[in-house]
Write an enzyme that holds these catalytic residues in place. Structure first.
Site: not given
Ligand code: PLP
Length: 388
Positions: A77, A156, A204, A206, A330
């Site tokens: 993010t 995602n 990212s 994680h 939801c």
């Molecule tokens: N962009 C995409 C495509 C993602 O899948 C995610 C997280 O799900 C993010 C950005 C955000 O990453 P973070 O959770 O490290 O802020």
């Protein structure tokens, strides 16, 4: 402590991944012993500074970049926000127009929207039924005032991979800065910043078996970028704040490991993903694939079951110890389909009945078969209930 009665079958690796034990080992010294502030000049500080420098070199190596082009952040993010807001503001004298697409993550869409009251304009391009952006449409959307194109590497929710290299070439030829959110591609697809033609790229940790709360923004040398977090001047003034040393070491270790096992991981993911999909096709009537049939992440399966509510499906799967995700949320009692499923033109009913299964390194054939032993009957049960 009481043991869980059923082993969890974790099929939500697109949401987050567990820490690789080798990453934990690499991080531990920086959580336990090496606590110095990397900006301090005494030995304790120099030790953590050296660890961050090594991590930066490893990350640069993994992405085909230079160490000075690596900015450590707090995650995907922040990387997206730093890139989008940073370029838009730094290139303000050149123009106020940004191009993105309807299936981007909210970190991208909301960063673009945040800029609008400041006088910026965003073109949000549509995608086709498979979730792909047409590079010709990107080219047609470019105006004399366009300063930034921001398009994700892979989605995602539906796993669709964008034709990034083509878009990168167009951006370069037209003098437009090109950012890509590669958060979902990390650990699943090859990432070489030159091959992709990216000026900026977000990752990212994680998502590839590293820790949460730490990310990377790659910024090509010379890319205009106004810092979005001013302060003590860390990260060469591009992102201030005392560095998350353990997180950075963990990210670099996880990325290096992910690059080393990329091909075998992708094969493993693809095989299990296909096992799940083939099993569903064989056992469940009226199931459709969401996203591109071939240009998709190897670990992502997103399907819709007609006549089923995604949230009910998730709750039922959870009772069987299966952790997965759905494309509807939801809100206030109604099931709103996600913006991604809406953008690919999925009818509401199918969007509400969507299920995302994302496999990982720890997923086994036996787990896939156990899911196939539960899911078809659950879908049938929910369809019967809906019919009543
Ligand atoms: N962009 C995409 C495509 C993602 O899948 C995610 C997280 O799900 C993010 C950005 C955000 O990453 P973070 O959770 O490290 O802020």
């Amino acid at each position: 402590m009481e043991q869980d009665a059923i082993e969890t079958i974790y099929l939500d690796h697109a949401a987050t991944t567990p820490l690789d034990p080798r990453v934990v080992e690499a991080m531990l010294p920086y959580l336990r012993d090496h606590f110095g502030n990397p900006s301090s000049i005494y030995g304790l500080g120099r030790a953590t500074r050296a660890a961050i420098d090594r991590a930066r070199e490893e990350v640069a190596q993994a992405l085909g970049a230079r160490p000075t082009e690596i900015i450590f952040t707090s995650g995907g993010t922040e990387s997206d926000n730093t890139a989008i807001r940073g370029v838009a503001m730094a290139r303000r004298a050149d123009g106020n127009h940004i191009i993105t697409a309807a299936t981007e993550h909210h970190a991208v869409l909301h960063a673009c929207a945040w800029l609008e009251p400041l006088g910026f304009e965003t073109t949000v391009l549509p995608v086709d039924r498979d979730g792909r952006v047409d590079p010709d449409e990107v080219e047609r959307a470019i105006r004399p005032t366009t300063t930034l194109i921001t398009l994700m590497y892979a989605n995602n929710e539906i796993g669709t991979i964008q034709p990034l290299a083509d878009i990168g070439r167009i951006a370069r030829a037209r003098g437009v800065t090109f950012h890509t959110d590669a958060v979902q591609a990390g650990g699943a697809l090859p990432i070489d910043v030159d091959a992709l033609g990216a000026d900026l790229l977000s990752l990212s940790a994680h998502k590839f078996y590293g820790p949460k709360g730490v990310g990377v923004l790659y910024a090509r040398r010379g890319t205009p970028l106004l810092p979005q977090q001013p302060g003590g001047g860390q990260e060469r003034g591009r992102r201030s704040g005392t560095e998350n040393t353990a997180g950075i070491v963990g990210l670099a270790t996880a990325l290096t490991l992910a690059v080393g096992s990329l091909e075998s991981d992708a094969r493993h993911y693809g095989r299990l993903r296909d096992r799940l999909y083939d099993g569903l096709l064989a056992q469940v009537p009226d199931v459709t694939l969401n996203g591109h049939p071939t240009e998709r992440l190897p670990n992502n399966l997103n399907v819709s079951f007609r006549g089923v509510e995604g949230e009910s499906l998730l709750l039922n799967l959870d009772m069987h110890g299966i952790a997965a995700s759905s494309g509807s949320a939801c809100t206030a009692g109604s099931l709103d389909p996600s913006h991604v499923l809406t953008a690919i033109g999925l009818p509401r009913e199918l969007a509400q009945g969507s299920l995302r299964l994302s496999v990982g390194r720890g997923t086994t054939d036996e787990q896939a078969d156990r899911v196939l032993g539960v899911l078809p009957a659950t879908v049938a049960k929910l369809r019967n209930l809906a019919a009543v």
